[in-house]
Structures are given as structure tokens and as C-alpha cells.
Motif scaffolding. Structure first.
Motif, mmCIF file in Angstrom:
data_model
loop_
_atom_site.group_PDB
_atom_site.id
_atom_site.type_symbol
_atom_site.label_atom_id
_atom_site.label_comp_id
_atom_site.label_asym_id
_atom_site.label_seq_id
_atom_site.Cartn_x
_atom_site.Cartn_y
_atom_site.Cartn_z
ATOM 1 N N ALA A 19 0.845 -1.203 0.000
ATOM 2 C CA ALA A 19 0.000 0.000 0.000
ATOM 3 C C ALA A 19 0.877 1.249 0.000
ATOM 4 O O ALA A 19 1.823 1.342 0.782
ATOM 5 C CB ALA A 19 -0.905 -0.005 1.222
ATOM 6 N N PRO A 20 0.582 2.213 -0.874
ATOM 7 C CA PRO A 20 1.365 3.458 -0.889
ATOM 8 C C PRO A 20 0.969 4.358 0.276
ATOM 9 O O PRO A 20 -0.039 4.128 0.951
ATOM 10 C CB PRO A 20 0.990 4.081 -2.233
ATOM 11 N N ASP A 21 1.740 5.402 0.489
ATOM 12 C CA ASP A 21 1.412 6.382 1.527
ATOM 13 C C ASP A 21 0.174 7.185 1.136
ATOM 14 O O ASP A 21 -0.605 7.597 1.992
ATOM 15 C CB ASP A 21 2.597 7.329 1.757
ATOM 16 N N GLN A 22 0.001 7.400 -0.155
ATOM 17 C CA GLN A 22 -1.177 8.113 -0.667
ATOM 18 C C GLN A 22 -1.243 7.863 -2.167
ATOM 19 O O GLN A 22 -0.203 7.735 -2.831
ATOM 20 C CB GLN A 22 -1.064 9.614 -0.395
ATOM 21 N N GLU A 23 -2.435 7.771 -2.703
ATOM 22 C CA GLU A 23 -2.595 7.646 -4.148
ATOM 23 C C GLU A 23 -3.947 8.186 -4.557
ATOM 24 O O GLU A 23 -4.871 8.270 -3.742
ATOM 25 C CB GLU A 23 -2.437 6.182 -4.610
ATOM 26 N N GLY A 24 -4.041 8.573 -5.827
ATOM 27 C CA GLY A 24 -5.300 9.085 -6.330
ATOM 28 C C GLY A 24 -5.089 10.016 -7.509
ATOM 29 O O GLY A 24 -3.964 10.276 -7.932
ATOM 30 N N CYS A 68 11.534 19.742 -0.607
ATOM 31 C CA CYS A 68 10.602 20.537 -1.406
ATOM 32 C C CYS A 68 9.668 21.331 -0.488
ATOM 33 O O CYS A 68 9.611 21.096 0.718
ATOM 34 C CB CYS A 68 9.779 19.641 -2.325
ATOM 35 N N GLN A 69 8.931 22.260 -1.081
ATOM 36 C CA GLN A 69 7.920 23.029 -0.362
ATOM 37 C C GLN A 69 6.567 22.787 -1.027
ATOM 38 O O GLN A 69 6.476 22.780 -2.260
ATOM 39 C CB GLN A 69 8.234 24.525 -0.394
ATOM 40 N N VAL A 70 5.558 22.571 -0.202
ATOM 41 C CA VAL A 70 4.196 22.364 -0.710
ATOM 42 C C VAL A 70 3.372 23.582 -0.312
ATOM 43 O O VAL A 70 3.282 23.910 0.875
ATOM 44 C CB VAL A 70 3.581 21.071 -0.145
ATOM 45 N N GLN A 71 2.810 24.261 -1.290
ATOM 46 C CA GLN A 71 2.119 25.521 -1.039
ATOM 47 C C GLN A 71 0.724 25.507 -1.660
ATOM 48 O O GLN A 71 0.605 25.335 -2.882
ATOM 49 C CB GLN A 71 2.926 26.693 -1.633
ATOM 50 N N PRO A 72 -0.328 25.664 -0.869
ATOM 51 C CA PRO A 72 -1.667 25.828 -1.452
ATOM 52 C C PRO A 72 -1.696 27.098 -2.303
ATOM 53 O O PRO A 72 -1.109 28.116 -1.934
ATOM 54 C CB PRO A 72 -2.579 25.967 -0.230
ATOM 55 N N GLU A 106 -9.990 15.769 -0.891
ATOM 56 C CA GLU A 106 -8.794 15.203 -1.519
ATOM 57 C C GLU A 106 -7.599 16.151 -1.382
ATOM 58 O O GLU A 106 -6.468 15.711 -1.186
ATOM 59 C CB GLU A 106 -9.073 14.894 -2.992
ATOM 60 N N LEU A 107 -7.863 17.446 -1.480
ATOM 61 C CA LEU A 107 -6.785 18.419 -1.290
ATOM 62 C C LEU A 107 -6.191 18.291 0.109
ATOM 63 O O LEU A 107 -4.967 18.241 0.278
ATOM 64 C CB LEU A 107 -7.323 19.837 -1.503
ATOM 65 N N ARG A 108 -7.046 18.216 1.109
ATOM 66 C CA ARG A 108 -6.567 18.071 2.492
ATOM 67 C C ARG A 108 -5.768 16.792 2.660
ATOM 68 O O ARG A 108 -4.729 16.778 3.316
ATOM 69 C CB ARG A 108 -7.750 18.086 3.461
ATOM 70 N N ALA A 109 -6.265 15.700 2.069
ATOM 71 C CA ALA A 109 -5.573 14.411 2.195
ATOM 72 C C ALA A 109 -4.186 14.480 1.570
ATOM 73 O O ALA A 109 -3.195 13.976 2.138
ATOM 74 C CB ALA A 109 -6.399 13.303 1.546
ATOM 75 N N TRP A 110 -4.077 15.108 0.408
ATOM 76 C CA TRP A 110 -2.782 15.204 -0.259
ATOM 77 C C TRP A 110 -1.834 16.126 0.496
ATOM 78 O O TRP A 110 -0.644 15.813 0.666
ATOM 79 C CB TRP A 110 -2.958 15.677 -1.706
ATOM 80 N N LEU A 111 -2.324 17.262 0.960
ATOM 81 C CA LEU A 111 -1.465 18.178 1.715
ATOM 82 C C LEU A 111 -0.968 17.511 2.991
ATOM 83 O O LEU A 111 0.189 17.671 3.385
ATOM 84 C CB LEU A 111 -2.216 19.479 2.039
ATOM 85 N N TRP A 112 -1.837 16.746 3.635
ATOM 86 C CA TRP A 112 -1.459 16.023 4.855
ATOM 87 C C TRP A 112 -0.382 14.989 4.543
ATOM 88 O O TRP A 112 0.623 14.873 5.242
ATOM 89 C CB TRP A 112 -2.694 15.348 5.447
ATOM 90 N N ALA A 113 -0.589 14.228 3.464
ATOM 91 C CA ALA A 113 0.365 13.177 3.094
ATOM 92 C C ALA A 113 1.713 13.767 2.703
ATOM 93 O O ALA A 113 2.767 13.245 3.085
ATOM 94 C CB ALA A 113 -0.197 12.340 1.948
ATOM 95 N N LEU A 114 1.698 14.863 1.959
ATOM 96 C CA LEU A 114 2.946 15.483 1.524
ATOM 97 C C LEU A 114 3.672 16.129 2.698
ATOM 98 O O LEU A 114 4.904 16.145 2.746
ATOM 99 C CB LEU A 114 2.673 16.512 0.424
ATOM 100 N N ALA A 115 2.913 16.651 3.654
ATOM 101 C CA ALA A 115 3.542 17.186 4.871
ATOM 102 C C ALA A 115 4.191 16.060 5.658
ATOM 103 O O ALA A 115 5.204 16.257 6.329
ATOM 104 C CB ALA A 115 2.500 17.905 5.727
ATOM 105 N N HIS A 160 0.911 15.362 12.907
ATOM 106 C CA HIS A 160 0.560 16.767 13.042
ATOM 107 C C HIS A 160 1.485 17.497 13.998
ATOM 108 O O HIS A 160 1.430 18.717 14.106
ATOM 109 C CB HIS A 160 -0.880 16.878 13.553
ATOM 110 N N SER A 161 2.329 16.782 14.745
ATOM 111 C CA SER A 161 3.199 17.421 15.719
ATOM 112 C C SER A 161 4.283 18.211 15.003
ATOM 113 O O SER A 161 5.040 17.656 14.228
ATOM 114 C CB SER A 161 3.847 16.366 16.624
#
Length: 203
Positions: A19-24, A68-72, A106-115, A160-161
Motif C-alpha cells: 500500500a502506498p502512503d497516498q494515491e489518487g 521541497c515546499q508544498v504551497q496551497p 482530496e486536497l486536504r488528504a494530499w497536503l497532509w500526506a505530503l507534509a 501533526h506534531s
């Protein structure tokens, strides 16, 4: 950074059963083509693969997420848009990948996974800190707040810590233990000095 294509493909295909950490599905804006293309993304550790279709065995490309940096993209015309900026940024050796999810969830899930990619790097640094904490507890004659078998630093933290939360939670206690440890060493040194003085005066 150059990646060996054969090794990357071997890794991707060898991990298909896990199973991957996230996919979609994410919408990806190409470097030359300004329109979005639907792609199937697979996150494994700090490697983000993208394929044309979910069932494909060969990815179209790979985004290395190291540093990398992830920016909404809050002001983007497209809803649920975000950018992954690789080191160096646009025009200076890096690249900005413009992506968009298909829903807020899905945006929240991806941002969470990338963080979580950054979290995993931080998690690798925590065991030495935990070892220092336990050593200081032992030197100070105190029991660690969490027993080793069922609660370590990692077990008590979630993705989240933040680094600030870690400092708040453990920093003060470690500093106190260091002070206690220094006090014990100074007390032992003082006791040895007094013992030496007594020996000298008795002679």
C-alpha cells in the motif's frame, strides 16, 4: 539530481503489492501545456510518481520531494490547487509543479500526506533524542515519563506534531534533566575534592 531510470522503475514495480502512503487522481499542469491533465499519482516515501492511468506499470514521471515546499495556491483560478516547489525554485535550477485536487477533502488528504514526508525525516532524528532523554533520566535517578516498551517519543506523537510542539513538550524537561545531571557531576566533583583535602590534611 539524476535518477537512474532502471532503478526507479524497479523500485516502483517492486512496491506495487504494498500500500502506498497516498494515491489518487490529481490534475497536473504541464511545463509547456497550460491545460491540466488528469494523472494517477502514487506517493511512496519522498517519491511521488505519476501515471497516465491507475493500471499502468510504467510511470510518466517522478517528483523527488526531498527538501521541497508544498504551497496551497489560494489565489489560483482553479479550485483545490497547490504547488510543489523543488529546491532552487523556478528559474534557479528547481521547478514548480502545479497540481489540483478534485475536491476539498482530496486536497486536504494530499497536503497532509505530503507534509508527512517532512515528518518522516524528523522522525528519523527522534530516536537519538529519546536515547539522550532516557540516559539523562537514569543519571538523574528519575523514571522516564513513558515506559520504553509501550510509549516512546514516536509513539506519543502524530504527523501533526510540529517541531515547535516537540520543543514545547520535551525541550523544557530535557533542559531540566541536563541541569540536574550537571548538578550531580558538580556535587560528585566537590565530594572528591573534599575527600582529597581531608587526605592531604591528615598527612
Amino acid at each position: 539530481m539524476k535518477l537512474h531510470r532502471k532503478s526507479v522503475l524497479s523500485f516502483f514495480q517492486g512496491c506495487r503489492a504494498q500500500a502506498p502512503d497516498q494515491e489518487g487522481i490529481l490534475l497536473k499542469k504541464g511545463a509547456r501545456n497550460s491545460s491540466y491533465q488528469r494523472r494517477w499519482f502514487v506517493l511512496r516515501g519522498n517519491l511521488l510518481f505519476y501515471l497516465e492511468h491507475q493500471e499502468d506499470h510504467t510511470p510518466l514521471g517522478l517528483i523527488l520531494l526531498e527538501s521541497c515546499q508544498v504551497q496551497p495556491r489560494l489565489k489560483a483560478a482553479e479550485p483545490f490547487a497547490f504547488t510543489i516547489v523543488t529546491p532552487g525554485g523556478e528559474g534557479t535550477g528547481g521547478r514548480a509543479y502545479k497540481l489540483a485536487a478534485e475536491s476539498h477533502e482530496e486536497l486536504r488528504a494530499w497536503l497532509w500526506a505530503l507534509a508527512g514526508v517532512s515528518w518522516r525525516r524528523l522522525a528519523r532524528l527522534l530516536p537519538p533524542v529519546e536515547a539522550q532523554y532516557r540516559e539523562l533520566c537514569q543519571a538523574a535517578g528519575q523514571e522516564p515519563r513513558c515506559p520504553a516498551e509501550d510509549c516512546g517519543f514516536l509513539a506519543s506523537l502524530g504527523p501533526h506534531s510540529s517541531f515547535q510542539e516537540l520543543h514545547e513538550r520535551f525541550g523544557k524537561e530535557i533542559r531540566v534533566l541536563l541541569a540536574v545531571h550537571r548538578g550531580l557531576r558538580e556535587a560528585r566533583s566537590q565530594a572528591k575534592l573534599e575527600q582529597l583535602n581531608q587526605c592531604l590534611s591528615s598527612d
